[in-house]
Design a protein around this motif. Structure first.
Motif, short mmCIF file in Angstrom:
data_model
loop_
_atom_site.label_atom_id
_atom_site.label_comp_id
_atom_site.label_asym_id
_atom_site.label_seq_id
_atom_site.Cartn_x
_atom_site.Cartn_y
_atom_site.Cartn_z
N LEU A 32 0.76 -1.21 0.05
CA LEU A 32 0.21 0.33 0.32
C LEU A 32 0.58 1.11 -0.02
O LEU A 32 0.65 1.84 -0.46
CB LEU A 32 -1.04 -0.12 1.00
CG LEU A 32 -1.34 -0.97 0.96
CD1 LEU A 32 -2.68 -1.07 2.52
CD2 LEU A 32 -2.95 -1.08 0.07
N GLN B 262 0.75 -3.64 -7.03
CA GLN B 262 -1.02 -3.95 -7.64
C GLN B 262 -1.75 -5.66 -8.02
O GLN B 262 -2.31 -5.80 -7.21
CB GLN B 262 -1.56 -2.65 -8.50
CG GLN B 262 -2.10 -1.24 -7.93
CD GLN B 262 -1.91 -0.73 -9.45
OE1 GLN B 262 -1.93 -1.58 -10.74
NE2 GLN B 262 -2.72 0.21 -9.48
N LEU C 48 -1.01 -6.66 -4.06
CA LEU C 48 -2.35 -6.96 -3.68
C LEU C 48 -3.52 -8.08 -3.92
O LEU C 48 -4.16 -8.47 -3.21
CB LEU C 48 -3.41 -5.28 -3.24
CG LEU C 48 -1.77 -4.47 -2.78
CD1 LEU C 48 -1.88 -2.72 -2.84
CD2 LEU C 48 -2.09 -4.86 -0.78
N LEU C 49 -3.96 -8.32 -5.06
CA LEU C 49 -5.16 -8.96 -5.41
C LEU C 49 -4.57 -10.11 -5.23
O LEU C 49 -5.62 -11.05 -4.65
CB LEU C 49 -5.70 -8.72 -6.57
CG LEU C 49 -6.08 -7.21 -7.81
CD1 LEU C 49 -5.81 -7.14 -9.24
CD2 LEU C 49 -7.39 -7.01 -7.08
N GLU D 41 -5.59 -10.52 -1.26
CA GLU D 41 -6.89 -11.12 -0.96
C GLU D 41 -7.88 -12.14 -2.17
O GLU D 41 -8.30 -12.37 -1.59
CB GLU D 41 -7.67 -9.74 -2.28
CG GLU D 41 -8.93 -9.81 -1.96
CD GLU D 41 -9.36 -8.31 -3.36
OE1 GLU D 41 -10.55 -8.49 -4.23
OE2 GLU D 41 -9.04 -7.10 -3.46
N TYR E 225 -6.89 -10.68 4.39
CA TYR E 225 -6.72 -9.18 4.16
C TYR E 225 -7.38 -8.48 4.33
O TYR E 225 -6.41 -7.21 4.40
CB TYR E 225 -6.41 -9.66 2.31
CG TYR E 225 -6.54 -8.75 1.55
CD1 TYR E 225 -5.30 -8.05 1.64
CD2 TYR E 225 -7.61 -7.73 1.08
CE1 TYR E 225 -4.74 -7.07 0.24
CE2 TYR E 225 -7.56 -7.04 0.07
CZ TYR E 225 -6.09 -6.21 -0.34
OH TYR E 225 -6.07 -5.39 -1.50
N LEU F 291 -6.96 -4.99 6.44
CA LEU F 291 -6.98 -3.29 5.38
C LEU F 291 -7.60 -3.02 7.25
O LEU F 291 -7.44 -1.93 7.14
CB LEU F 291 -7.86 -3.42 4.78
CG LEU F 291 -6.88 -3.72 3.47
CD1 LEU F 291 -8.10 -3.78 2.28
CD2 LEU F 291 -5.69 -3.04 2.45
N VAL G 127 -6.09 4.93 1.57
CA VAL G 127 -5.45 3.44 0.57
C VAL G 127 -5.96 2.65 0.94
O VAL G 127 -6.50 1.28 0.24
CB VAL G 127 -3.79 3.58 0.05
CG1 VAL G 127 -2.88 3.39 0.63
CG2 VAL G 127 -3.76 2.72 -1.48
N SER H 3 -8.93 0.52 -0.95
CA SER H 3 -8.55 -1.12 -1.07
C SER H 3 -10.05 -2.15 -0.50
O SER H 3 -10.31 -3.04 -0.91
CB SER H 3 -6.90 -1.17 -0.52
OG SER H 3 -6.13 -0.65 -1.14
N ALA I 295 -12.59 -1.62 -2.00
CA ALA I 295 -12.27 -2.94 -3.09
C ALA I 295 -13.25 -4.18 -3.46
O ALA I 295 -13.79 -4.45 -3.76
CB ALA I 295 -11.31 -2.92 -3.92
N ALA I 296 -12.70 -5.01 -2.37
CA ALA I 296 -12.24 -6.11 -1.17
C ALA I 296 -13.21 -6.65 -1.21
O ALA I 296 -14.24 -7.70 -1.57
CB ALA I 296 -11.64 -5.86 -0.46
#
Length: 145
Positions: free
Chosen positions: A28, A44, A47-48, A51, A58, A62, A87, A91, A94-95
């Motif tokens: 991050l 990125q 992180l994906l 996740e 994860y 966060l 951030v 994130s 989005a998750a």
């Protein structure tokens, strides 16, 4: 120059929670700094991957990072903390959009089944968001997620 992010040397499947927390935070921070585009892409992607492979952990990391505050008088450190929190929040959003419920897509990348958040993780997310709204801080206790 082929720059590599330091967190990519770890085996993602066998990472413990402390390593996961450290690596997510580093990734991050990479996104918020003036890193080269190749490092940002690696961050990125990592992180994906986290996740997908460690969905509950994860999200908990966060949430922890969302509650980070800076007690330092240094305005630069305070700005960095605020940026990290932002951030982490983005994130997390989005998750949650991707992992809260199956939206009928059924399969993830490469045809593998999508891993969703467990009910325990969903309860924790609700509690911690409510705690943040009511008290201004995230009261995260040791969780089983």
């Amino acid at each position: 120059n082929n720059l590599r992010c330091p967190w990519l040397s770890n085996d993602l499947k066998t990472m413990n929670k402390t390593e996961l927390h450290t690596n997510i935070r580093s990734a991050l921070q990479c996104l918020t700094s003036s890193s080269p585009p190749s490092m940002i892409q690696q961050a990125q992607d990592a992180l994906l991957k986290w996740e997908a492979d460690h969905t509950d952990d994860y999200v908990v990391v966060l949430l922890q990072l969302m509650g980070v505050s800076s007690d330092e008088a240094n305005s630069t450190a305070s700005n960095e903390t605020a940026t990290l929190r932002l951030v982490a929040i983005l994130s997390l959003k989005a998750a949650i959009v991707r992992k809260w419920k199956d939206r009928g897509r059924g399969k993830g990348v490469g045809g593998t089944p999508t891993s969703l958040l467990s009910e325990d993780a969903k309860i924790l997310v609700r509690q911690l968001i409510l705690s943040l709204v009511l008290t201004g801080r995230v009261a995260l206790h040791d969780s089983n997620c």
